[in-house]
Design an enzyme around this catalytic site. Sequence first.
Site, PDB file in Angstrom:
ATOM      1  N   GLY A  44       0.821  -1.201   0.000  1.00  0.00           N
ATOM      2  CA  GLY A  44       0.000   0.000   0.000  1.00  0.00           C
ATOM      3  C   GLY A  44       0.858   1.255   0.000  1.00  0.00           C
ATOM      4  O   GLY A  44       0.626   2.186  -0.789  1.00  0.00           O
ATOM      5  N   HIS A  45       1.861   1.300   0.878  1.00  0.00           N
ATOM      6  CA  HIS A  45       2.785   2.433   0.880  1.00  0.00           C
ATOM      7  C   HIS A  45       3.534   2.521  -0.450  1.00  0.00           C
ATOM      8  O   HIS A  45       3.740   3.616  -0.984  1.00  0.00           O
ATOM      9  CB  HIS A  45       3.803   2.295   2.014  1.00  0.00           C
ATOM     10  CG  HIS A  45       3.208   2.266   3.383  1.00  0.00           C
ATOM     11  ND1 HIS A  45       3.097   1.097   4.103  1.00  0.00           N
ATOM     12  CD2 HIS A  45       2.695   3.253   4.164  1.00  0.00           C
ATOM     13  CE1 HIS A  45       2.550   1.368   5.274  1.00  0.00           C
ATOM     14  NE2 HIS A  45       2.288   2.662   5.338  1.00  0.00           N
ATOM     15  N   LYS A 157      -7.340   4.079   2.641  1.00  0.00           N
ATOM     16  CA  LYS A 157      -7.707   3.193   3.744  1.00  0.00           C
ATOM     17  C   LYS A 157      -7.957   3.998   5.008  1.00  0.00           C
ATOM     18  O   LYS A 157      -8.892   3.724   5.756  1.00  0.00           O
ATOM     19  CB  LYS A 157      -6.623   2.146   4.006  1.00  0.00           C
ATOM     20  CG  LYS A 157      -7.022   1.155   5.119  1.00  0.00           C
ATOM     21  CD  LYS A 157      -5.953   0.156   5.425  1.00  0.00           C
ATOM     22  CE  LYS A 157      -4.855   0.732   6.244  1.00  0.00           C
ATOM     23  NZ  LYS A 157      -5.292   1.049   7.657  1.00  0.00           N
ATOM     24  N   GLN A 161      -8.605  10.267   7.954  1.00  0.00           N
ATOM     25  CA  GLN A 161      -7.342  10.999   7.971  1.00  0.00           C
ATOM     26  C   GLN A 161      -7.171  11.805   6.687  1.00  0.00           C
ATOM     27  O   GLN A 161      -6.757  12.972   6.720  1.00  0.00           O
ATOM     28  CB  GLN A 161      -6.171  10.027   8.128  1.00  0.00           C
ATOM     29  CG  GLN A 161      -4.809  10.670   7.984  1.00  0.00           C
ATOM     30  CD  GLN A 161      -3.696   9.666   8.170  1.00  0.00           C
ATOM     31  OE1 GLN A 161      -3.278   9.392   9.291  1.00  0.00           O
ATOM     32  NE2 GLN A 161      -3.210   9.098   7.077  1.00  0.00           N
TER      33      GLN A 161
END
Length: 291
Positions: A44-45, A157, A161
Amino acid sequence: MTTENENGFAVVHTIAEVREQVKAWKAQGRTVGLVPTMGFLHEGHKSLIERAVADNDRVVVSDFVNPVQFGPNEDLEAYPRDLDRDSKLVSGAGANLLFNPSPEEMYYPNRTTAITMATITEELCGKSRPVHFGGVCTVVAKLFNIVTPNRAYFGQKDAQQLLVIKRMVRDLNFDIEIIGCPIIREADGLAKSSRNTYLNPEERAAAPILHKALEAGRALAESGEKSADAIKAKVREVLATEPLADPEYVEVVDLENVHPVATLDQPVLVAIAVRIGKTRLIDNFFYPELH
């Protein structure tokens, strides 16, 4: 201390080193992308870094477990860390600089300044983690001031945030473009997360229920259902089929204030937090999808 390889990738640990490098890049007319992370990086990163590399001339990745976004009973000490592994992933994804500061480098011992945000941080994860988003906003604002990027990249995700950071950038007039990137999933649908490593084999087998439940909710929305209560009921119905799943929240909220809505008459976020054993997992979808 800076360590650099033959491809120009470097790991630095001080704010001064980051600023020196970014000033040199900007003097050459280079654009700079930033990917803020807490380390223990996964695919994901990597997808965020690769998007940043595609969009910018140079890319900085921060690797910092931020203590001020953890509450007193949360997993700060247990949070996984592996700088060598992270460095390989960041370098392999094409980034140029990995910034790995100590807490002492990032925070003055007598600091008295922090960022707080109302309304948008009060629902979803903000209910059970009251200090979390203040800590996120404070560290991200510091990273923005240290790196001065043209663009910064965040995964969907952590949808709340993402919305919080977009609001902070708007409210405080940061001259930075915030780019949200799609959730990267395991083959069985589980959203990739550093916290997945906490799951034992039985819990890991149960964890895809989050995605399965959300997909049922999405299908209901796509069929024309406009009732938020009906969407939430469907998600909870599917979660209830997994004995290890203990929902903390199932919510349908607007994108402006992250407040619950009754009907899907505007773009919404359908978000869940579920404990599988002792591990708290989050997942979501935007309806309609963000583009």
